[in-house]
Write a protein that holds these residues in place. Structure first.
Motif: not given
Length: 350
Positions: A101-104, A120-126
């Motif tokens: 579901s995440l961008p490349e 854990l994983a903490f993702e921030v959209n570009p």
């Protein structure tokens, strides 16, 4: 010997047989069949077992709603612009589905859970990353969508936002246990981050972050296996609505945010009414009366709302007013006594 039936009588008997079968259901209703009380079966996907109960998911929803509100306040003060964070969903799915579901190319951070162990994983959209960096560098938050990797310099600039987000996450989780979240490493490709096996179940908490006119997504991925030590505390949190409870840390944070807020003060010496002809006739060196006594009290307004009574004067060669008393429902009599303690406050020319 009995009399034989004619053909017409035989046909009448044959026609009466289906009529009797149709009339049979007209009898009094029989007892309900057991099929009404059969337990309905539900589908179970062995590839995606639900390891987290609904009560725990609901508690996580309440917990991170408060986290979103606190982080929005800190982000607004950090960027000096209006920011809003909304919790969109709390779902459980496989780790492989989360990565898909995440961008490349994105900003994904591996965070350690201390002292319980695990990551854990903490993702921030570009889109959000570039908007935050733009505001930090003094630009506007209305940045175009950039389809490129995040450079090392940009990763260093966004580190302040990541640290602030983890600090607020630590404060939110303090209600269920002493847990710290420490940044381990940063990556730009989701495929390089393997915190658990691809088929393991994880809880994905999705936020929408708005910075000015730009919005981006922020995802928190917690493996279900690391939530098991907190299961009891999370069930207790579900029984009592944690959104209605405020800790001392919450009050201190609100005080700190309010104390850093900037408000405009103004002191009105007078408001003179003039005709358009008189205004057009004004030129350099002209004088016109204020229509007010300098020894009379003036009103000091905060963001246009009258709050104080003050006395006009000067301090160190600059115009100033000295606060005499706050304005309440029953205003005190204006004081005509002078004194020291003038606070420097710029006023409009008049």
């Amino acid at each position: 010997m009995s009399e034989l039936l004619s053909q017409e009588e035989v046909n009448a008997l044959l026609q009466s047989i289906p009529l009797q079968q149709e009339a049979a259901p007209a009898k009094p209703e029989a007892k309900p069949t057991p099929t009404r009380y059969r337990k309905r079966a539900s589908r179970y996907d062995f590839k995606r077992p639900n390891r987290i109960s609904k009560n725990v998911l609901q508690s996580l929803h309440f917990l991170h709603e408060r986290y979103a509100r606190n982080l929005a306040l800190d982000l607004s003060a950090y960027l000096r612009t209006i920011s809003d964070i909304v919790l969109l969903s709390v779902d459980q799915l496989s780790y492989a589905e989360f990565l898909m579901s995440l961008p490349e190319t994105t900003c994904i951070n591996v965070v350690k859970i201390v002292p319980q162990g695990g990551t854990l994983a903490f993702e921030v959209n570009p889109t959000l990353v570039f908007a935050v960096i733009e505001k930090l560098m003094g630009g506007s938050s209305e940045t175009p969508t950039l389809n490129r990797e995040i450079t090392p310099i940009e990763q260093a600039l966004i580190e302040g936002f990541i640290d602030m987000a983890l600090k607020d996450l630590h404060d939110a989780w303090r209600t269920i246990g002493e847990t710290r979240f420490e940044l381990d490493r940063r990556e730009t490709s989701p495929q390089l981050v393997q915190i658990v096996a691809p088929n393991e179940i994880v809880v994905v908490i999705v936020f929408e972050v708005k910075v000015g006119q730009t919005s981006g997504m922020m995802n928190l991925c917690i493996p279900a296996i690391y939530l098991e030590p907190f299961a009891v505390e999370l069930r207790q949190e579900h029984q009592t609505d944690i959104t209605t409870r405020m800790t001392e840390a919450d009050y201190r944070r609100i005080d700190e945010v309010i104390a850093r807020a900037v408000a405009g003060l103004s002191a009105d010496l007078c408001r003179q009414r003039m005709t358009i002809r008189q205004i057009l006739a004004l030129k350099e060196g002209d004088l016109f009366p204020l229509g007010a006594d300098l020894h009379q009290s003036v009103t000091v307004s905060v963001e246009g709302i009258p709050k104080f009574r003050a006395v006009f004067g000067a301090r160190k060669g600059r115009k100033a007013v000295r606060i005499e008393a706050p304005i309440v429902d029953e205003e005190p009599e204006p004081s005509s006594e002078g004194g020291e303690g003038f606070q420097a406050l710029e006023t409009g020319s008049g």
